[in-house]
Design a protein around this motif. Structure first.
Motif, PDB file in Angstrom:
ATOM      1  N   PHE A  67       0.958  -1.319   0.042  1.00 14.18           N
ATOM      2  CA  PHE A  67      -0.050  -0.097  -0.137  1.00 14.18           C
ATOM      3  C   PHE A  67       0.945   1.182   0.222  1.00 14.18           C
ATOM      4  O   PHE A  67       0.292   2.305  -0.588  1.00 14.18           O
ATOM      5  N   TRP A  70       1.806   1.759  -3.938  1.00 21.40           N
ATOM      6  CA  TRP A  70       0.703   1.976  -4.482  1.00 21.40           C
ATOM      7  C   TRP A  70       0.438   3.670  -4.090  1.00 21.40           C
ATOM      8  O   TRP A  70      -0.112   4.233  -4.979  1.00 21.40           O
ATOM      9  N   ARG A  73       2.367   6.039  -5.796  1.00 19.98           N
ATOM     10  CA  ARG A  73       2.152   6.060  -7.276  1.00 19.98           C
ATOM     11  C   ARG A  73       0.782   6.681  -7.625  1.00 19.98           C
ATOM     12  O   ARG A  73       0.637   7.400  -8.620  1.00 19.98           O
ATOM     13  N   ARG A  74       0.035   7.085  -6.497  1.00 12.93           N
ATOM     14  CA  ARG A  74      -1.226   7.570  -6.911  1.00 12.93           C
ATOM     15  C   ARG A  74      -1.028   9.081  -6.368  1.00 12.93           C
ATOM     16  O   ARG A  74      -1.746   9.901  -6.366  1.00 12.93           O
TER      17      ARG A  74
END
Length: 371
Positions: A67, A70, A73-74
């Protein structure tokens, strides 16, 4: 020293008196395994205290290896933009926090030759700096989403072929001579290990406004698991466990979508969360489980003190559900009336506004938008 040892031994024996833990005319000697019945062993329920350490390591791996990357990357940031250093304002902030009186703010503006707006903006940014970042909250919600999802899937798999999953009266048939299969033992050990880890990690996680309520919830659940395992009331206990996990999957998913700013996914998951919460915790739990524990079980077996303790523990859980439901409804009402995004009070940090609630059981900032 011998007196202390003797007293400890006496206290230990009194603690395990069968008259408290078991129905009348049943002793611990009756809990010996046979070819047809395998009974739970108390030492098995002690292992999860140690297993909770493993759960913490698994959590760290999931948070940091799945997470965290991730979230980056968001577009989420690991650290917040720091406010410009100002000794005078920092000292005033430490003394009065973010709620400085207007006269104080005006005085600070004159000393710094700033506008009142600039001082208020500095204080607002300084307050935000103390709050955990969205990335930190994303990783925590990601771990809880993973845990609740696995707990629901495994619980359904383990209980699907069990007669008491479909007919709750089977929880009391032939009690206490009910065998405990390996899959239900594993379910109990897994759940207790995770609840111990959540109880410990609550002191280092993002601080929530419902800290005390969540602490009571975790402690009550741990006691319920230990008591039901010791008394071989595992059938009823397993139903209580699985009924509580369904709604949390959608709640954590809603929080994750909120942190990555996907409003539609957040709204959808929060709507599903509210529906599942209402059905499982406000309808099935009291109307089916608690009712059966209190009114039907006495028709199948004699009552005893440990069972009575379990009856009150499930009532404590239900009272917490009612309290959290009240705050959820306040959020929904505010969102529908204003049409503006609001926060799910069950999950806000301790520095969040008074409109934010709790838990679990319910804990995270979930934004709503009027559809």
């Amino acid at each position: 020293m011998s007196i202390i040892t003797q007293y400890s031994s006496y206290a230990w024996v009194k603690f395990w008196t069968p008259s408290f833990w078991l129905p009348s005319n049943i002793t611990w000697s009756d809990f010996k395994d046979t070819e047809d019945v395998v009974y739970p062993k108390f030492q098995e329920i002690c292992y999860p205290v140690a297993y909770s350490i493993i759960v913490v390591f698994v959590r760290l791996i999931i948070e940091r290896c799945i997470f965290l990357p991730w979230g980056l990357r968001r577009g989420l940031k690991q650290t917040k933009k720091k406010v410009a250093k100002n000794v005078l304002l920092e000292e005033a902030y430490k003394q009065g926090g973010s709620d400085l009186p207007h006269s104080k703010i005006t005085g600070l503006a004159k000393q710094l030759d700033w506008s009142v707006r600039q001082v208020e903006q500095w204080i607002r940014h300084r307050k935000q700096q103390n709050k955990p970042s969205a990335l930190v909250k994303l990783t925590e919600s990601g771990w809880r989403f993973t845990y609740y999802s696995f707990a629901v899937c495994y619980g359904l798999w383990a209980l699907w072929d069990k007669p008491w999953f479909w007919n709750i009266d089977e929880c009391w048939t032939n009690y206490p001579h009910q065998t405990v299969s390996w899959d239900i033992r594993l379910y109990y050990v897994f759940q207790l290990s995770c609840y111990w880890s959540m109880l410990f990690s609550q002191f280092v996680d993002v601080k929530r406004k419902d800290f005390l309520e969540m602490f009571i919830h975790h402690l009550t659940t741990i006691l319920l698991i230990i008591f039901s395992y010791t008394c071989n009331l595992i059938r009823g206990g397993s139903l209580v466990l699985i009924i509580h996990d369904f709604s949390d999957v959608f709640m954590e998913a809603a929080k994750i979508f909120k942190y990555i700013k996907w409003q539609r996914g957040c709204d959808t998951c929060f709507g599903l969360f509210f529906i599942v919460w209402t059905v499982t915790r406000l309808m099935i739990f009291p109307g089916y489980l608690i009712k059966n524990f209190w009114l039907t079980a006495p028709n199948f077996m004699p009552m005893f003190p440990a069972y009575n303790a379990l009856k009150y523990l499930v009532v404590v859980l239900f009272l917490l559900h009612i309290m959290w439901t009240y705050f959820i409804l306040k959020i929904l009402k505010r969102a529908l009336l204003s049409g503006k995004t609001e926060r799910d009070s069950r999950s806000s940090s301790s520095e969040a506004s008074a409109t934010e609630d709790t838990s679990d059981q319910t804990a995270s900032s979930v934004r709503l938008r009027k559809k």
